[in-house]
Motif scaffolding. Structure first.
Motif, PDB file in Angstrom:
ATOM      1  N   LYS A  75       2.136   7.471  -5.654  1.00 30.94           N
ATOM      2  CA  LYS A  75       2.951   6.604  -5.997  1.00 30.94           C
ATOM      3  C   LYS A  75       2.467   5.879  -7.138  1.00 30.94           C
ATOM      4  O   LYS A  75       1.176   7.148  -7.661  1.00 30.94           O
ATOM      5  CB  LYS A  75       2.393   5.041  -4.759  1.00 30.94           C
ATOM      6  N   PRO A 271      -2.890  -0.204  -5.900  1.00 33.39           N
ATOM      7  CA  PRO A 271      -1.708   0.182  -6.227  1.00 33.39           C
ATOM      8  C   PRO A 271      -1.074  -0.732  -6.921  1.00 33.39           C
ATOM      9  O   PRO A 271      -1.037  -1.701  -6.738  1.00 33.39           O
ATOM     10  CB  PRO A 271      -0.806   0.384  -4.519  1.00 33.39           C
ATOM     11  N   GLU A 272      -0.185  -0.252  -7.948  1.00 30.48           N
ATOM     12  CA  GLU A 272       0.495  -0.756  -9.033  1.00 30.48           C
ATOM     13  C   GLU A 272       1.942  -1.526  -8.039  1.00 30.48           C
ATOM     14  O   GLU A 272       3.443  -0.831  -7.545  1.00 30.48           O
ATOM     15  CB  GLU A 272       1.574   0.220  -9.538  1.00 30.48           C
ATOM     16  N   PRO A 273       2.055  -2.843  -8.187  1.00 29.44           N
ATOM     17  CA  PRO A 273       2.523  -3.893  -6.943  1.00 29.44           C
ATOM     18  C   PRO A 273       4.286  -3.569  -7.808  1.00 29.44           C
ATOM     19  O   PRO A 273       5.044  -4.214  -7.245  1.00 29.44           O
ATOM     20  CB  PRO A 273       2.061  -5.263  -7.585  1.00 29.44           C
ATOM     21  N   ASP A 274       4.109  -3.834  -9.371  1.00 29.75           N
ATOM     22  CA  ASP A 274       5.597  -3.709  -9.879  1.00 29.75           C
ATOM     23  C   ASP A 274       6.196  -2.510  -9.824  1.00 29.75           C
ATOM     24  O   ASP A 274       7.357  -2.074 -10.522  1.00 29.75           O
ATOM     25  CB  ASP A 274       5.430  -4.309 -11.475  1.00 29.75           C
ATOM     26  N   LEU A 275       5.675  -1.062  -9.417  1.00 29.76           N
ATOM     27  CA  LEU A 275       6.594   0.178  -9.186  1.00 29.76           C
ATOM     28  C   LEU A 275       6.636   0.444  -7.519  1.00 29.76           C
ATOM     29  O   LEU A 275       5.765   0.687  -7.071  1.00 29.76           O
ATOM     30  CB  LEU A 275       5.897   0.987  -9.736  1.00 29.76           C
ATOM     31  N   PRO A 277       7.152   3.309  -4.962  1.00 26.31           N
ATOM     32  CA  PRO A 277       6.919   4.173  -4.903  1.00 26.31           C
ATOM     33  C   PRO A 277       7.649   5.515  -5.068  1.00 26.31           C
ATOM     34  O   PRO A 277       8.897   5.656  -4.598  1.00 26.31           O
ATOM     35  CB  PRO A 277       6.325   4.929  -2.845  1.00 26.31           C
TER      36      PRO A 277
ATOM     37  N   ALA B  53       1.852   1.372   0.346  1.00 27.73           N
ATOM     38  CA  ALA B  53       1.447   1.242  -1.017  1.00 27.73           C
ATOM     39  C   ALA B  53       2.773  -0.060  -1.256  1.00 27.73           C
ATOM     40  O   ALA B  53       2.054  -0.643  -2.436  1.00 27.73           O
ATOM     41  CB  ALA B  53       1.995   2.175  -1.810  1.00 27.73           C
ATOM     42  N   HIS B  54       3.312  -0.719  -0.474  1.00 26.64           N
ATOM     43  CA  HIS B  54       4.252  -1.198  -1.269  1.00 26.64           C
ATOM     44  C   HIS B  54       4.773  -2.137  -0.122  1.00 26.64           C
ATOM     45  O   HIS B  54       5.844  -1.141   0.669  1.00 26.64           O
ATOM     46  CB  HIS B  54       5.224  -0.803  -2.226  1.00 26.64           C
ATOM     47  N   PRO B  55       4.987  -3.787   0.114  1.00 22.18           N
ATOM     48  CA  PRO B  55       5.784  -4.383   1.053  1.00 22.18           C
ATOM     49  C   PRO B  55       6.955  -4.304   1.178  1.00 22.18           C
ATOM     50  O   PRO B  55       7.935  -4.157   2.576  1.00 22.18           O
ATOM     51  CB  PRO B  55       4.946  -5.575   1.366  1.00 22.18           C
ATOM     52  N   LEU B  58      11.204   0.063  -0.282  1.00 19.61           N
ATOM     53  CA  LEU B  58      12.424   0.675  -1.649  1.00 19.61           C
ATOM     54  C   LEU B  58      11.552   1.826  -2.408  1.00 19.61           C
ATOM     55  O   LEU B  58      10.458   0.893  -2.413  1.00 19.61           O
ATOM     56  CB  LEU B  58      13.107  -0.342  -2.922  1.00 19.61           C
ATOM     57  N   VAL B  59      12.469   3.034  -2.294  1.00 15.07           N
ATOM     58  CA  VAL B  59      11.653   4.111  -3.441  1.00 15.07           C
ATOM     59  C   VAL B  59      12.636   4.342  -4.447  1.00 15.07           C
ATOM     60  O   VAL B  59      13.871   4.500  -4.143  1.00 15.07           O
ATOM     61  CB  VAL B  59      11.548   4.833  -2.235  1.00 15.07           C
ATOM     62  N   ASN B  60      12.356   5.492  -5.137  1.00 17.65           N
ATOM     63  CA  ASN B  60      12.533   6.292  -6.857  1.00 17.65           C
ATOM     64  C   ASN B  60      13.641   5.050  -7.114  1.00 17.65           C
ATOM     65  O   ASN B  60      14.940   5.133  -7.622  1.00 17.65           O
ATOM     66  CB  ASN B  60      13.792   6.827  -5.979  1.00 17.65           C
ATOM     67  N   VAL B  61      12.399   4.473  -8.142  1.00 20.87           N
ATOM     68  CA  VAL B  61      13.780   3.316  -9.106  1.00 20.87           C
ATOM     69  C   VAL B  61      12.883   3.662 -10.592  1.00 20.87           C
ATOM     70  O   VAL B  61      12.043   3.592 -10.577  1.00 20.87           O
ATOM     71  CB  VAL B  61      12.865   1.539  -8.852  1.00 20.87           C
TER      72      VAL B  61
END
Lengths: 493, 95
Positions: A75, A271-275, A277, B53-55, B58-61
């Protein structure tokens, strides 16, 4: 007391992509300032980054080339700090979940193989370039957001020379692996060097001193040499070193301490919220893995084993991949691969370089920039690799003399004609017929009484001169061995 | 968590914010409330829950590596408080 140095390197390398890391601006060097910029890389409010798929592939490819593990989860994080070269006021980087980890680089050093372990190679973004003027500084954001790989080594390096060789090996791997052009002139590779010293044989690390932002490998070597000596000087006099950051002054040849900020760096990573993982799939990894090339060191070893080449020749083919590939096209059929290697390295490479140098001068005179010039490559030669092999075969079989072979080579380079046809056409077949050579020898001796007398008086080198004259008279066709024997017999007799 | 554990002065400096004493007091209280709330969240038993790491699931964008035109140079510099020679100019950076 004897001391030893402990060195670790952080090497930043720009990735070879067409576009930047988070936006579609061109990743290219040398454009007018602030022309490859957009709201994303200028850090305008409300913009969203989208990761460059190729940059992610090149990062993992690097991981494979450096024998790293590829975690199934990575990430990006924000590293927060204020500096004019960073428009966003943070840098996007992989903090605790990098794309690659735990690898190593093996390279030749002091006659053996050394290994430096790689802690990690993580993906981040480059920042803008500042230029300093009398009263202010100017910032060009063309470089901001260019994908940048940070390759962190373990502190396995023990000398300035070893650091230098490690960097060269790393550069060769990344260039040949298609990861980065590693053009030092264009600032594509920059290093931070961490150095400490400790009494030899002890385990505990000394205070770590970091030399920031080095942009040449020879600079790294000189700075490390200076810094190791300086640190040993301090501790051996009973002084104490403290963790700090220094700058290398290339002109003065010294390192100097940089102003320490009152508060330690506090980057407040999150953690970058705009990207989203990154979780590479098996299929994706297999595709990246298919791009892995043979490592330069493995290639060199293979050339030495498979073709019985001396280290020097194998080194040439390691550094110059195209030339090595060319050699391999003929090496398998060559009776004497070493002779074929000599021709490829000494004749073909030299002739190609000479031709291109001349051609470049001509094109420059016509006002062309180096990037727009058309130069001869190994793929665009007029003759085929098999024809070079044929020529080597003719020399090996003593069908033509080596000086005649030079003429044949020049002709086939120029016209692409087959060597046998050139030999025929120019009547270059080697003459071993003693009668014919004997006649030329008599003429040469008669025409050069001085050298002939010198040889008789014991000056051995004079024979070479006379032999040269025989070769010249015979237009390179005389068998030089036979000519030498005849001359010697005639002069001694 | 007590308000005193939060160094509002230090954090304001990191964010390059200049606060007057009144603002410092006010923000300190507000941050204290937020941190108190976080302390309360800490009471939830999360053993066995993977950190995220993210709510969003979704991955691999990614986007393909294709370059497209950038901003016109004049537009790029339009917001610059100071500029010269095509560069954004700032007070001299001295390390």
């Amino acid at each position: 007391m004897e001391y030893e140095a402990v060195i670790g390197l952080e090497t930043h390398v720009q990735l070879k992509t067409k576009s930047k890391m988070w936006c579609g601006c061109a990743n290219s060097f040398g454009s007018e300032p602030n022309t490859n910029v957009c709201p994303v890389c200028l850090g305008m409010p409300g913009v969203l980054p989208v990761a460059n798929a190729e940059a992610l592939r090149l990062t993992v490819l690097t991981g494979y080339l450096l024998n790293c593990e590829i975690p199934r989860f990575a990430k990006f994080d924000r590293k927060n700090y204020f500096y004019p070269d960073s428009a966003k006021n943070y840098q996007l980087t992989q903090y605790d979940k990098p794309s690659t980890a735990n690898g190593h680089v093996d390279f030749e050093f002091q006659g053996g193989t050394s290994r430096v372990r790689i802690t990690r190679a993580h993906l981040e973004e480059d920042v803008g370039k500042s230029t300093h003027f009398e009263r202010n500084s100017g910032v060009d954001f063309n470089r901001a957001g260019v994908p940048l790989l940070e390759i962190v080594s373990e502190p396995d390096i023990t000398s300035a020379d070893m650091a230098y060789e490690y960097l060269n090996a790393l550069k060769e791997i990344l260039q040949q692996g298609g990861v980065s052009d590693c053009d030092m002139e264009k600032g594509m590779v920059r290093c931070d060097v961490n150095i400490s010293v400790r009494p030899k044989g002890t385990k505990e690390l000394g205070a770590k001193i970091e030399i920031k932002n080095m942009n040449s490998f020879s600079g790294v070597r000189r700075a490390a040499e200076y810094e190791i000596a300086r640190q040993i000087g301090v501790v051996s006099k009973g002084g104490k070193l403290i963790q700090s950051t220094r700058r290398w002054d290339d002109v003065a040849g010294i390192t100097e301490e940089m102003r320490t900020k009152e508060d330690a760096h506090d980057y407040r990573y999150f953690p970058e919220p705009d990207l989203m993982p990154f979780e590479p799939t098996d299929e994706w990894l297999a595709e990246v893995k298919s791009r892995v090339v043979e490592l330069p060191s493995a290639r060199k070893a293979r050339f030495m084993t498979d073709y019985q080449l001396p280290a020097g020749d194998a080194e040439v083919f390691k550094a110059n991949v195209e030339l090595g590939n060319y050699f391999e096209q003929i090496a398998k059929q060559a009776k004497n691969p070493k002779a074929a290697a000599n021709w490829v390295i000494n004749n073909l490479q030299a002739k190609l370089a000479e031709t291109n140098e001349q051609s470049a001068q001509e094109q420059a005179a016509m006002g062309l920039e180096p990037a727009d010039m058309t130069l001869l490559t190994l793929d665009s030669l007029k003759f085929k690799p098999e024809q070079l092999l044929e020529l080597v075969g003719l020399v090996e079989a003593k069908a033509i003399s080596s000086s005649a072979a030079q003429q044949v080579f020049a002709e086939m380079f120029e016209t692409g004609k087959a060597p046998a046809a050139i030999v025929q056409e120019k009547g270059l077949a080697q003459v071993s017929d003693t009668g014919a050579i004997e006649k030329i020898c008599d003429e040469v001796i008669a025409a050069n009484p001085g050298p002939a007398a010198d040889f008789k008086a014991g000056k051995v080198a004079a024979l070479n001169f006379l032999k040269g004259q025989v070769m010249k008279q015979s237009k390179g066709k005389a068998n030089p061995g036979v000519a030498g024997e005849i001359l010697e017999r005639k002069l001694k007799g | 968590m007590a308000t005193g554990d939060f160094d509002v002065h230090y954090v304001a400096h990191l964010a390059r914010l200049k606060l007057c004493p009144e603002e410092e007091r006010q923000i300190s209280d507000q941050m204290g409330d937020i941190l108190g709330y976080i302390e309360k969240l800490k009471e939830v038993d999360v053993s066995g829950v993977e950190p995220t790491a993210h709510p969003f699931p979704l991955v691999n964008v990614t986007r393909p590596d294709v370059s497209r035109p950038s901003l016109p140079h004049e537009d790029a510099l339009r917001n610059a408080p100071q500029k010269a020679g095509g560069l954004f100019t700032v007070p001299k950076i001295v390390e």
